[in-house]
Design an enzyme around this catalytic site. Structure first.
Site, PDB file in Angstrom:
ATOM      1  N   HIS A 184      63.450  40.146  -3.038  1.00  0.00           N
ATOM      2  CA  HIS A 184      63.241  39.890  -3.615  1.00  0.00           C
ATOM      3  C   HIS A 184      62.599  38.550  -2.107  1.00  0.00           C
ATOM      4  CE1 HIS A 184      64.233  39.595  -7.624  1.00  0.00           C
ATOM      5  NE2 HIS A 184      65.270  40.115  -7.679  1.00  0.00           N
ATOM      6  N   ASP A 201      59.813  40.345  -0.990  1.00  0.00           N
ATOM      7  CA  ASP A 201      58.509  40.483  -1.349  1.00  0.00           C
ATOM      8  C   ASP A 201      57.329  39.417  -1.242  1.00  0.00           C
ATOM      9  OD1 ASP A 201      59.060  40.962  -3.447  1.00  0.00           O
ATOM     10  OD2 ASP A 201      58.611  42.675  -3.619  1.00  0.00           O
ATOM     11  N   SER A 235      50.776  63.049 -20.760  1.00  0.00           N
ATOM     12  CA  SER A 235      51.698  63.032 -20.149  1.00  0.00           C
ATOM     13  C   SER A 235      52.727  63.680 -20.186  1.00  0.00           C
ATOM     14  CB  SER A 235      52.821  61.171 -19.932  1.00  0.00           C
ATOM     15  OG  SER A 235      54.003  61.593 -19.025  1.00  0.00           O
ATOM     16  N   GLY A 287      64.202  50.997 -11.973  1.00  0.00           N
ATOM     17  CA  GLY A 287      64.162  50.887 -10.663  1.00  0.00           C
ATOM     18  C   GLY A 287      63.620  51.222  -9.473  1.00  0.00           C
ATOM     19  N   SER A 346      58.426  54.456 -10.498  1.00  0.00           N
ATOM     20  CA  SER A 346      58.318  55.790 -11.304  1.00  0.00           C
ATOM     21  C   SER A 346      56.706  54.873 -11.887  1.00  0.00           C
ATOM     22  CB  SER A 346      58.794  55.404 -12.897  1.00  0.00           C
ATOM     23  OG  SER A 346      58.304  54.824 -13.164  1.00  0.00           O
ATOM     24  N   SER A 347      56.901  53.586 -11.736  1.00  0.00           N
ATOM     25  CA  SER A 347      55.355  52.702 -12.361  1.00  0.00           C
ATOM     26  C   SER A 347      54.440  53.347 -10.574  1.00  0.00           C
ATOM     27  CB  SER A 347      55.095  51.633 -12.293  1.00  0.00           C
ATOM     28  OG  SER A 347      56.055  50.634 -11.354  1.00  0.00           O
ATOM     29  N   ASP A 382      56.446  48.290  -3.214  1.00  0.00           N
ATOM     30  CA  ASP A 382      56.523  49.897  -4.439  1.00  0.00           C
ATOM     31  C   ASP A 382      55.352  50.574  -3.669  1.00  0.00           C
ATOM     32  OD1 ASP A 382      58.906  48.801  -4.760  1.00  0.00           O
ATOM     33  OD2 ASP A 382      57.703  48.586  -7.476  1.00  0.00           O
ATOM     34  N   TYR A 413      62.905  37.160 -13.326  1.00  0.00           N
ATOM     35  CA  TYR A 413      62.518  37.316 -12.260  1.00  0.00           C
ATOM     36  C   TYR A 413      61.051  35.860 -12.204  1.00  0.00           C
ATOM     37  CZ  TYR A 413      59.025  39.455  -9.289  1.00  0.00           C
ATOM     38  OH  TYR A 413      58.472  40.604  -8.191  1.00  0.00           O
TER      39      TYR A 413
HETATM   40  P1  ADP Z   1      60.082  51.941 -12.852  1.00  0.00           P
HETATM   41  O1  ADP Z   1      58.951  51.335 -12.360  1.00  0.00           O
HETATM   42  O2  ADP Z   1      61.582  51.231 -12.593  1.00  0.00           O
HETATM   43  O3  ADP Z   1      60.620  53.227 -13.311  1.00  0.00           O
HETATM   44  P2  ADP Z   1      58.863  50.677 -14.646  1.00  0.00           P
HETATM   45  O4  ADP Z   1      58.522  50.060 -16.147  1.00  0.00           O
HETATM   46  O5  ADP Z   1      58.329  49.473 -13.346  1.00  0.00           O
HETATM   47  O6  ADP Z   1      59.912  50.675 -14.336  1.00  0.00           O
HETATM   48  O7  ADP Z   1      57.365  50.740 -14.720  1.00  0.00           O
HETATM   49  C1  ADP Z   1      58.227  52.558 -16.134  1.00  0.00           C
HETATM   50  C2  ADP Z   1      56.458  52.986 -16.649  1.00  0.00           C
HETATM   51  O8  ADP Z   1      55.587  53.213 -15.843  1.00  0.00           O
HETATM   52  C3  ADP Z   1      56.445  53.890 -18.203  1.00  0.00           C
HETATM   53  O9  ADP Z   1      56.692  53.128 -19.081  1.00  0.00           O
HETATM   54  C4  ADP Z   1      55.274  54.024 -18.020  1.00  0.00           C
HETATM   55  O10 ADP Z   1      54.602  53.493 -18.230  1.00  0.00           O
HETATM   56  C5  ADP Z   1      55.050  54.569 -16.456  1.00  0.00           C
HETATM   57  N1  ADP Z   1      55.361  55.602 -16.201  1.00  0.00           N
HETATM   58  C6  ADP Z   1      56.397  56.539 -15.302  1.00  0.00           C
HETATM   59  N2  ADP Z   1      56.216  57.268 -15.178  1.00  0.00           N
HETATM   60  C7  ADP Z   1      55.643  58.319 -16.331  1.00  0.00           C
HETATM   61  C8  ADP Z   1      55.346  59.109 -15.822  1.00  0.00           C
HETATM   62  N3  ADP Z   1      55.998  60.484 -15.624  1.00  0.00           N
HETATM   63  N4  ADP Z   1      54.363  59.945 -17.231  1.00  0.00           N
HETATM   64  C9  ADP Z   1      53.521  58.416 -18.118  1.00  0.00           C
HETATM   65  N5  ADP Z   1      53.546  57.086 -17.420  1.00  0.00           N
HETATM   66  C10 ADP Z   1      54.629  56.963 -16.920  1.00  0.00           C
HETATM   67 MG    MG Z   2      57.689  49.544 -11.410  1.00  0.00          MG
END
Ligand code: ADP
Ligand code: MG
Length: 390
Positions: A33, A35, A66, A122, A125-126, A170, A219
Site C-alpha cells: 500500500h 505504491d 484462453s 494476489g 495473473s492480471s 505489478d 482498497y
Molecule cells: P490477480 O491479478 O490477483 O491474479 P485479478 O482479479 O487482478 O487477480 O486478475 C484476474 C483476471 O485476469 C482473471 O479474471 C482474467 O480476467 C485475467 N486472467 C488471468 N489469467 C488468465 C488466463 N490464463 N487467461 C485469460 N485471462 C486471465
Molecule cells: Mg491483478
C-alpha cells in the site's frame, strides 16, 4: 514444454504456427500500500507464467481464446472497444486497445492464452496477461518498445480499460524482473534498482484460498484515507504531494491533529516506506534475519494500523512461527485474503510447505496451496513461429 503444448493447441485451433510470449506473476516482499502513495516497493517476479500465442490473420479480426477460461471472443481491430466488457478477455483487449491509442498499429490476429499464475490470489495473473499480450501485439506488428514503456501501457490498460486503480508495481516487475534479484522501485520516479537476493533462501508463498468480497471497496477507502492524510498534513507542511513526502518525525509531530484512523493509515505508509529502504540495506549486507524481522513488522502494521489483513492471513502468518528454516513473513498484496510470503532456508522449504499446510488446515478447515518460488526473470519472447516445428 508449455510452449510446445500451447503451439500444438494453437495449431489445431487456428491451423497456423504462432509466436509465443510469456510474462510472469510477482510477489511483493515488502512495501504494501505504498505504491499509490508514490513510495517504495520491493517485489520479485516469480516462476509462474502466462503465455500468449499469436499469429496473423489476413482480415481485420482479432480472435481471443484462453485455455483457462471459456468463451471465444471476436473483435474488429478497426473498431476496438474503449472500455471493459466485463469479461476475462478485458485484460487482453485492454492491452490491444491501449497500444492502439498510444499510436501502435494493431492488425488482425488469432490469440490463444495459457496461464499457470494462480488467478485472483494476489500474485498478479492480471499483469502477466497484459504484459504477455502487449509483447505479442507489438511483435505481431513489427514494433518494439522499451520495457518500462510496455509496463506503463499495461498499467494504463488496467486502470483505464479494465477500471482497476492499481499502481504500476505489478506490470513493472513482470516486465523487468531478473532471476536472483528483487526489484526496488520508486513508484514516483519509476527509477528501479536490482537488489541481489540470496540463492539459499526460498520464497514460500502460501495461498489462504480465501478472498473476501469487501476487498475492492476497502482498497478504495484506504486510498481515500491516504489522500485525506495528505490534505490535512499539507496544512502544516508545504510541498507535500503524497505520503511519500512525509517523514516519520513530521507525522509524529502532528499525531494529535489528525483523526486517529487517518493517523494510523498514514503511520503505516510512512513507516512501511522506511522498512523498504531498511530491507534493501539488510539484503545488501546479506542479513536475511533482519529482512524477516521487517516483514513481520510490516504484517503487524498492515493488520493493526492499515487494517487490511484477514483472519485467514493472520492464521497463516502465525502458523509459520517456529517452523525450521523460517526467517520471517507477512501478508502480501492488497489484503483481505490472498497469499502470505515467507522467507525460508531453501534446504527446509519442502518440509516448511508441508507443515504450514497442516497447521493452517487444522485451524481453518481449508486446504491451502503452497508454492516454493525463487526470484525469476521478467517477460520475454518464449518462442518465435519460425523456430517452432510440431
Ligand atoms: P490477480 O491479478 O490477483 O491474479 P485479478 O482479479 O487482478 O487477480 O486478475 C484476474 C483476471 O485476469 C482473471 O479474471 C482474467 O480476467 C485475467 N486472467 C488471468 N489469467 C488468465 C488466463 N490464463 N487467461 C485469460 N485471462 C486471465
Ligand atoms: Mg491483478
Amino acid at each position: 514444454m508449455h510452449e510446445r503444448d500451447l503451439a500444438e493447441s494453437f495449431f489445431s485451433l487456428y491451423k497456423s504456427l504462432p509466436s509465443i510470449f510469456r510474462a510472469p506473476g510477482r510477489v511483493n516482499l515488502i512495501g504494501e500500500h505504498t505504491d499509490y502513495n508514490e513510495g517504495f516497493v520491493l517485489p520479485c517476479a516469480i516462476g509462474f507464467q502466462t503465455w500468449v500465442a499469436i499469429a496473423p490473420r489476413d482480415d481485420h479480426k482479432l480472435l481471443i481464446q484462453s485455455q483457462n477460461f471459456p468463451g471465444k471472443f471476436e473483435f474488429d481491430v478497426r473498431s476496438l472497444p474503449e472500455k471493459r466488457l466485463g469479461n476475462w478477455c478485458d485484460y487482453v483487449l485492454g492491452a490491444a486497445s491501449t497500444l492502439q491509442k498510444a499510436g501502435q498499429p494493431i492488425e488482425g490476429a488469432n490469440l490463444l492464452i495459457k496461464g499457470e499464475v494462480p488467478i485472483g490470489s494476489g500474485l498478479s495473473s492480471s499483469a502477466s496477461v497484459e504484459v504477455a499480450s502487449a509483447l505479442a501485439f507489438l511483435h505481431q506488428n513489427n514494433r518494439s518498445l522499451p520495457m518500462p514503456e510496455v509496463a506503463r501501457i499495461c498499467r494504463e490498460a488496467e486502470n483505464n480499460f479494465v477500471g482497476a486503480r492499481v499502481g504500476i508495481m505489478d506490470q513493472f516487475v513482470s516486465c523487468l524482473g531478473q532471476a536472483g534479484h528483487a526489484l526496488l522501485l520508486d513508484c514516483r520516479s519509476l527509477e528501479s534498482k536490482m537488489i541481489p537476493f540470496p540463492d539459499e533462501v526460498s520464497l514460500v508463498i502460501c495461498n489462504t484460498m480465501v478472498k473476501h468480497a469487501i476487498a475492492g471497496g476497502e482498497y478504495n477507502a484506504r486510498r481515500e484515507e491516504c489522500d485525506e492524510a495528505v490534505r490535512l498534513l499539507s496544512a502544516y507542511y508545504g510541498g507535500i504531494r503524497a505520503l511519500r513526502d512525509v517523514s516519520p518525525e513530521q507525522l509524529q509531530a502532528r499525531s494529535s491533529d489528525l483523526p486517529s484512523t487517518i493517523y494510523q493509515r498514514a503511520l503505516h505508509v510512512v513507516s512501511e516506506n522506511q522498512r523498504v529502504k531498511d530491507a534493501v540495506e539488510a539484503l545488501s549486507r546479506g542479513d536475511v534475519d533482519e529482512v524477516g524481522r521487517l516483514m513481520r513488522e510490516s504484517h503487524r502494521s498492515l493488520r493493526d494500523l492499515f487494517k487490511v489483513s484477514s483472519v485467514e492471513l493472520d492464521v497463516m502468518v502465525e502458523a509459520a512461527e517456529g517452523l525450521p528454516g523460517y526467517r520471517g513473513g507477512r501478508m502480501t498484496g492488497g489484503g483481505f485474503g490472498g497469499c502470505t510470503v515467507n522467507l525460508v532456508d531453501a534446504s527446509e522449504a519442502d518440509s516448511f510447505a508441508k507443515q504450514i499446510a497442516v497447521r493452517y488446515q487444522q485451524k481453518t478447515g481449508i486446504q491451502p496451496d503452497v508454492y516454493i518460488c525463487f526470484p525469476a526473470d521478467g517477460a520475454a519472447a518464449a518462442q518465435k513461429s519460425h523456430s517452432l516445428t510440431l
